[in-house]
Design a protein around this motif. Structure first.
Motif, PDB file in Angstrom:
ATOM      1  N   LEU A 335      38.786  14.739   1.633  1.00 50.06           N
ATOM      2  CA  LEU A 335      38.889  13.839   0.489  1.00 50.06           C
ATOM      3  C   LEU A 335      38.926  12.383   0.937  1.00 50.06           C
ATOM      4  O   LEU A 335      38.280  11.512   0.337  1.00 50.06           O
ATOM      5  CB  LEU A 335      40.128  14.173  -0.343  1.00 50.06           C
ATOM      6  CG  LEU A 335      40.088  15.491  -1.116  1.00 50.06           C
ATOM      7  CD1 LEU A 335      41.451  15.790  -1.745  1.00 50.06           C
ATOM      8  CD2 LEU A 335      39.012  15.448  -2.194  1.00 50.06           C
ATOM      9  N   ALA A 336      39.687  12.117   1.995  1.00 51.46           N
ATOM     10  CA  ALA A 336      39.780  10.743   2.484  1.00 51.46           C
ATOM     11  C   ALA A 336      38.424  10.236   2.957  1.00 51.46           C
ATOM     12  O   ALA A 336      38.021   9.100   2.655  1.00 51.46           O
ATOM     13  CB  ALA A 336      40.806  10.656   3.614  1.00 51.46           C
ATOM     14  N   ALA A 337      37.704  11.081   3.683  1.00 50.59           N
ATOM     15  CA  ALA A 337      36.396  10.671   4.195  1.00 50.59           C
ATOM     16  C   ALA A 337      35.392  10.490   3.061  1.00 50.59           C
ATOM     17  O   ALA A 337      34.606   9.536   3.043  1.00 50.59           O
ATOM     18  CB  ALA A 337      35.890  11.704   5.196  1.00 50.59           C
ATOM     19  N   SER A 338      35.415  11.399   2.103  1.00 48.90           N
ATOM     20  CA  SER A 338      34.449  11.316   1.007  1.00 48.90           C
ATOM     21  C   SER A 338      34.732  10.145   0.086  1.00 48.90           C
ATOM     22  O   SER A 338      33.807   9.569  -0.504  1.00 48.90           O
ATOM     23  CB  SER A 338      34.447  12.616   0.203  1.00 48.90           C
ATOM     24  OG  SER A 338      35.671  12.800  -0.487  1.00 48.90           O
ATOM     25  N   ASN A 339      36.004   9.770  -0.039  1.00 52.58           N
ATOM     26  CA  ASN A 339      36.354   8.665  -0.937  1.00 52.58           C
ATOM     27  C   ASN A 339      35.794   7.331  -0.463  1.00 52.58           C
ATOM     28  O   ASN A 339      35.537   6.438  -1.272  1.00 52.58           O
ATOM     29  CB  ASN A 339      37.872   8.559  -1.086  1.00 52.58           C
ATOM     30  CG  ASN A 339      38.434   9.679  -1.955  1.00 52.58           C
ATOM     31  OD1 ASN A 339      37.688  10.341  -2.678  1.00 52.58           O
ATOM     32  ND2 ASN A 339      39.733   9.885  -1.881  1.00 52.58           N
ATOM     33  N   VAL A 340      35.609   7.194   0.829  1.00 54.87           N
ATOM     34  CA  VAL A 340      35.051   5.954   1.357  1.00 54.87           C
ATOM     35  C   VAL A 340      33.682   5.694   0.728  1.00 54.87           C
ATOM     36  O   VAL A 340      33.328   4.562   0.385  1.00 54.87           O
ATOM     37  CB  VAL A 340      34.937   6.027   2.893  1.00 54.87           C
ATOM     38  CG1 VAL A 340      34.207   4.797   3.434  1.00 54.87           C
ATOM     39  CG2 VAL A 340      36.317   6.166   3.521  1.00 54.87           C
ATOM     40  N   ILE A 341      32.927   6.772   0.542  1.00 52.04           N
ATOM     41  CA  ILE A 341      31.600   6.664  -0.058  1.00 52.04           C
ATOM     42  C   ILE A 341      31.672   6.865  -1.570  1.00 52.04           C
ATOM     43  O   ILE A 341      31.095   6.119  -2.351  1.00 52.04           O
ATOM     44  CB  ILE A 341      30.648   7.722   0.536  1.00 52.04           C
ATOM     45  CG1 ILE A 341      30.533   7.557   2.049  1.00 52.04           C
ATOM     46  CG2 ILE A 341      29.283   7.660  -0.126  1.00 52.04           C
ATOM     47  CD1 ILE A 341      29.807   8.692   2.730  1.00 52.04           C
ATOM     48  N   GLY A 342      32.404   7.872  -1.975  1.00 43.72           N
ATOM     49  CA  GLY A 342      32.323   8.350  -3.354  1.00 43.72           C
ATOM     50  C   GLY A 342      33.000   7.491  -4.389  1.00 43.72           C
ATOM     51  O   GLY A 342      32.653   7.576  -5.576  1.00 43.72           O
ATOM     52  N   ASP A 343      33.947   6.652  -4.007  1.00 41.41           N
ATOM     53  CA  ASP A 343      34.718   5.901  -4.991  1.00 41.41           C
ATOM     54  C   ASP A 343      34.010   4.663  -5.528  1.00 41.41           C
ATOM     55  O   ASP A 343      34.446   4.080  -6.513  1.00 41.41           O
ATOM     56  CB  ASP A 343      36.063   5.468  -4.396  1.00 41.41           C
ATOM     57  CG  ASP A 343      37.042   6.627  -4.301  1.00 41.41           C
ATOM     58  OD1 ASP A 343      36.735   7.693  -4.846  1.00 41.41           O
ATOM     59  OD2 ASP A 343      38.110   6.451  -3.682  1.00 41.41           O
ATOM     60  N   ARG A 344      32.936   4.238  -4.913  1.00 36.17           N
ATOM     61  CA  ARG A 344      32.333   2.978  -5.333  1.00 36.17           C
ATOM     62  C   ARG A 344      31.496   3.146  -6.603  1.00 36.17           C
ATOM     63  O   ARG A 344      30.868   4.180  -6.844  1.00 36.17           O
ATOM     64  CB  ARG A 344      31.486   2.381  -4.213  1.00 36.17           C
ATOM     65  CG  ARG A 344      30.388   3.267  -3.674  1.00 36.17           C
ATOM     66  CD  ARG A 344      29.761   2.630  -2.430  1.00 36.17           C
ATOM     67  NE  ARG A 344      28.786   3.480  -1.787  1.00 36.17           N
ATOM     68  CZ  ARG A 344      27.495   3.526  -2.118  1.00 36.17           C
ATOM     69  NH1 ARG A 344      27.038   2.755  -3.087  1.00 36.17           N
ATOM     70  NH2 ARG A 344      26.666   4.325  -1.473  1.00 36.17           N
ATOM     71  N   LYS A 345      31.492   2.114  -7.393  1.00 35.30           N
ATOM     72  CA  LYS A 345      30.757   2.101  -8.663  1.00 35.30           C
ATOM     73  C   LYS A 345      29.258   2.007  -8.407  1.00 35.30           C
ATOM     74  O   LYS A 345      28.805   1.215  -7.584  1.00 35.30           O
ATOM     75  CB  LYS A 345      31.210   0.904  -9.511  1.00 35.30           C
ATOM     76  CG  LYS A 345      30.403   0.678 -10.781  1.00 35.30           C
ATOM     77  CD  LYS A 345      30.878  -0.588 -11.499  1.00 35.30           C
ATOM     78  CE  LYS A 345      29.985  -0.926 -12.678  1.00 35.30           C
ATOM     79  NZ  LYS A 345      30.422  -2.150 -13.379  1.00 35.30           N
ATOM     80  N   VAL A 346      28.482   2.826  -9.145  1.00 36.18           N
ATOM     81  CA  VAL A 346      27.023   2.743  -9.036  1.00 36.18           C
ATOM     82  C   VAL A 346      26.366   2.415 -10.371  1.00 36.18           C
ATOM     83  O   VAL A 346      25.197   2.033 -10.414  1.00 36.18           O
ATOM     84  CB  VAL A 346      26.424   4.055  -8.475  1.00 36.18           C
ATOM     85  CG1 VAL A 346      26.894   4.291  -7.057  1.00 36.18           C
ATOM     86  CG2 VAL A 346      26.736   5.252  -9.362  1.00 36.18           C
ATOM     87  N   GLY A 347      27.078   2.590 -11.495  1.00 36.58           N
ATOM     88  CA  GLY A 347      26.478   2.315 -12.788  1.00 36.58           C
ATOM     89  C   GLY A 347      27.475   2.498 -13.904  1.00 36.58           C
ATOM     90  O   GLY A 347      28.678   2.715 -13.662  1.00 36.58           O
ATOM     91  N   THR A 348      26.993   2.415 -15.134  1.00 32.54           N
ATOM     92  CA  THR A 348      27.865   2.563 -16.303  1.00 32.54           C
ATOM     93  C   THR A 348      27.195   3.428 -17.354  1.00 32.54           C
ATOM     94  O   THR A 348      25.965   3.530 -17.430  1.00 32.54           O
ATOM     95  CB  THR A 348      28.192   1.193 -16.929  1.00 32.54           C
ATOM     96  OG1 THR A 348      26.973   0.510 -17.249  1.00 32.54           O
ATOM     97  CG2 THR A 348      29.028   0.345 -15.987  1.00 32.54           C
ATOM     98  N   ILE A 349      28.044   4.054 -18.187  1.00 30.74           N
ATOM     99  CA  ILE A 349      27.576   4.842 -19.326  1.00 30.74           C
ATOM    100  C   ILE A 349      28.344   4.404 -20.565  1.00 30.74           C
ATOM    101  O   ILE A 349      29.456   3.902 -20.473  1.00 30.74           O
ATOM    102  CB  ILE A 349      27.752   6.359 -19.091  1.00 30.74           C
ATOM    103  CG1 ILE A 349      29.217   6.706 -18.769  1.00 30.74           C
ATOM    104  CG2 ILE A 349      26.831   6.850 -17.990  1.00 30.74           C
ATOM    105  CD1 ILE A 349      29.485   8.193 -18.617  1.00 30.74           C
TER     106      ILE A 349
END
Length: 746
Positions: A335-349
């Protein structure tokens, strides 16, 4: 009680004769106690875990450990990896294999998702281990055998063991694994090229016979199938499941009696049947486990089942249990490793954009791959709208399959996962979870006839687990589907950008390599000319579509419409009956339609609603007379789903009679009368106006119920007069003209 038919022999003797060769893996779980003929064995099982590395993983591990003792065997029915959550998927499911190794899984059937990246990848990474994972570390070898009795290579050799023998509390338990025969249609066909997936039941039975012939010591035999029944036992008995599913019936009735226990997977259901032989499936995503207790008499060669049940996951993790603690360490790191990449914003809905749900009253209960969805349509839009420069061409439409959509995009944010995850924000992890398979994007050139065939194949073969798979299509496409027609002739209308598709014209489709290679039984794709663009779905979806700065919104407009009786054109005045089904999109936040408006489009493009019919549960029945004008428009309120059909004018027949007869009409004395009768080949009576011109005079009259009458003035002198009778064209009828000659006497 069920009795194992496999003869007992000493394992040492079997090993010495070499019968434990490639198809059979041997794993010793516990040492055999002395002088114990009747032994207790507990089997815990799970299926379709799909890389659920999240806050619930340790709770699932706790459920396993709290029900485990020294005489417990842990089995899987496949699909442990593939279609995984981001914390596992970003690193090629390495965290999931680490978790399964930590939990000391004894054996697993291979699932179709184990082949998602192709058999070569599965073999080099999971079965053999040592390949490099995306994070740069060595991929762990699965510490348990993957079993596939029904998968062979081009030479007919098994590519994985068919069975394994596990020694537990002094009893030898033989486990045989098999995967759904549909696997080549569920994964990218290129990844399993050269492999044959045979009837899993026949393969299990063949392996039983092989074990018997080889005198392998099997005190109890378990078959674990990555295939199963379609409904949970809360709504269906085993007999009902067997009636509904020929595949499930084949498993339960045709697996040989020597198999004592049957485990299922693939259909993501929960059931624990025991009608003479236990048949279990334990849900999906680590939300439950199966638990079966039995005693094995190793002398009498009998198995007695004491109880079988599906247990829900506990709500609290117990990290003091050694295996749970090990799982927690793996999960926390992933989870810690994936959050480095996964938490950033890429768009909006602007609102929820989700898969279709069979039960919007209790959303999230059961994904419905047989219905249109807002997320499926949005992905299809992305496939069409994002241009891949290297491809050298522009796609005309986008198409996606429902099984490729593995998560929803929800408007509500979650600041506990990321400081950027506000309401309406889409993070990298959330977007990636929708399309976790990392398919390449293919451009496929198909004729209009082939495109129609692709859409016809939404009705799946009789052997498929699902009868209908609803493709997502881009917003410039509208299809009319009539399920009452014969198979292969149910797409009654197909338009792109408002124009009917030309069967001979070529159209470029942007889609996943999975579909381009004929996956999910959409074999018509292979009739086209396919080109791999080199782009992958994740990059197109995230970098190409979401990062354009435009907020994405769900659309309630149906793109594929089920209608019986809808024609391609109508004539003014004809009677019409149209029956609609599935008019609603059952995705979260999409309000159901309430009525269907019938609208006349006049020739000046003005409109008038002439009737409305109710829409109930997505169904509507419209019975009406077609009005005049240039088109008929049907509008579902409030999705605004719109269907338009041209209307042709009725062509009336005109008959004009003059009274009295010509020989009695005298100039300066007789005022002749003209009766004009107009008939049409449609039910609507002719209405409008007629004009009569004769002797330099003009007369007009209104047509009522197809008849117009008028009186002529007297003629100033005798002679021949040309009389022209003209019906004026209107919204409903074409104009018609007739000329006759009057002879006027002196």
């Amino acid at each position: 009680m069920s009795t194992s038919r496999l003869g007992r022999r000493l394992l040492a003797a079997a090993t010495a004769t070499g019968v434990l060769a490639a198809p059979l893996a041997v794993v010793a779980v516990t040492a055999a106690p002395a002088n114990a003929a009747v032994v207790a064995v507990r089997v815990l099982n799970f299926n379709d875990f799909h890389g659920r590395i999240d806050s619930n993983t340790t709770k699932w591990a706790t459920t396993i450990e709290q029900n485990r003792d020294a005489n417990t065997l842990l089995l899987s029915a496949g699909d442990s990896i593939g279609a995984s959550l981001f914390a596992s998927a970003y690193n090629d499911d390495k965290p999931t294999i680490d978790v399964l190794n930590a939990l000391e899984v004894g054996a697993s059937a291979v699932g179709n998702h184990e082949f998602d990246k192709g058999f070569a990848w599965f073999k080099s990474h999971v079965v053999d281990g040592g390949a490099t994972a995306p994070d740069g570390t060595a991929y762990p070898k699965a510490a348990f055998p993957y079993l596939a009795a029904n998968v062979v290579d081009a030479s007919g050799n098994p590519v994985l063991p068919a069975s394994t023998q596990l020694t537990l509390n002094g009893a030898n338990v033989c486990v045989i694994g098999a995967v759904t025969q549909e696997t080549p249609t569920l994964v990218s066909p290129g990844g399993v090229a050269g492999l044959t997936f045979s009837d899993p039941v026949a393969a299990v039975n063949k392996e039983v016979a092989r074990l018997q012939a080889a005198a392998v010591d099997c005190d109890a035999t378990i078959a674990t199938y990555h295939e199963g029944a379609p409904k949970p036992d809360a709504v269906a008995t085993q007999a009902q499941q067997e009636t509904e599913s020929a595949v499930f019936r084949h498993i339960t009735q045709d697996t040989v009696p020597a198999v004592d226990v049957i485990y299922n997977g693939h259909t993501h259901q929960k059931y624990a049947y025991n009608n003479g032989r236990p048949v279990l499936q334990s849900g999906n995503y680590g939300d439950s486990i199966g638990k079966l207790d039995m005693t094995i008499d190793t002398d009498a060669n009998t198995v007695s089942v004491l109880g079988a049940a599906v247990l829900n996951r506990v709500t609290t993790a117990d990290n003091t249990l050694p295996r749970v603690a090990a799982v927690k360490s793996i999960v926390d790191a992933a989870l810690a490793a994936s959050n480095v990449i996964g938490d950033r914003k890429v768009g909006t809905i602007s609102a929820d954009i989700t898969r279709a749900d069979e039960d919007l009253v209790a959303p999230g209960v059961q994904e419905d791959r047989g219905s249109e969805s807002t997320i499926g349509n949005l992905v299809a839009d992305a496939l069409r709208e994002v241009k891949i420069a290297a491809a050298g061409k522009t796609p005309v439409i986008g198409i996606t399959n429902p099984g490729g959509l593995r998560a929803d995009l929800l408007f509500k944010g979650d600041l506990t996962t990321s400081p950027e995850n506000l309401d309406g924000v889409v993070t990298f992890e959330e977007a990636n979870s929708v399309l976790p398979f990392v398919n390449n994007i293919s451009y496929v050139d198909v004729t209009g006839a082939t495109l129609k065939k692709i859409l016809e194949q939404q009705w799946q073969p009789a052997s498929a687990s699902r009868t209908f798979l609803h493709l997502g299509v881009s917003k410039n496409v509208q299809t009319i589907l009539d399920p009452s027609r014969p198979v292969g002739d149910r797409v009654v209308s197909l338009t792109i950008d408002g124009a009917q598709v030309d069967p001979k014209k070529t159209y470029t489709v942007s889609t996943f390599s999975f579909l381009a290679q004929g996956g999910d039984n959409f074999t018509a794709f292979t009739e086209g000319k396919s080109a791999d663009t080199g782009a992958i779905d994740r990059d197109l979806w995230i970098d190409g579509y979401f990062k354009d700065g435009v907020t994405k919104s769900p659309s309630a407009i149906k793109r594929q419409i089920f209608a019986t009786g809808l024609k391609s054109t109508y004539r003014s005045g004809e009677k019409a009956t149209i029956v609609f089904d599935k008019l609603n999109i059952n995705s979260l936040g999409i309000a159901p339609n309430t009525k269907l408006d019938l609208v006349k489009i006049n020739r000046d493009s003005s409109t008038a609603t002439f009737a409305s019919v109710p829409v109930t549960n997505g169904q509507a029945r419209a019975v009406f007379t077609v009005r005049g004008g240039k088109a008929l428009r049907l509008v579902a309120q409030g999705s605004k789903t719109t269907i338009e059909r041209p209307v042709t004018q009725g062509k009336p027949t005109l008959v004009a009679k003059v009274f009295p007869k010509a020989k009695f009409i005298k100039s300066k004395k007789t005022r002749a009368r003209v009766k004009i009768k107009l008939t049409s080949d449609v039910a609507m009576p002719v209405k409008g106006r007629v004009v009569v011109r004769v002797a330099a005079r003009k007369y007009t009259a209104k047509v009522k119920n197809g008849v117009a009458k008028l009186k002529l003035r007297t003629f100033s002198r005798p002679g021949k007069y040309r009389m022209v009778v003209q019906f004026k064209a209107n919204e409903s009828f074409q104009g018609v003209r007739k000329t006759t000659t009057l002879r006027i006497k002196r």
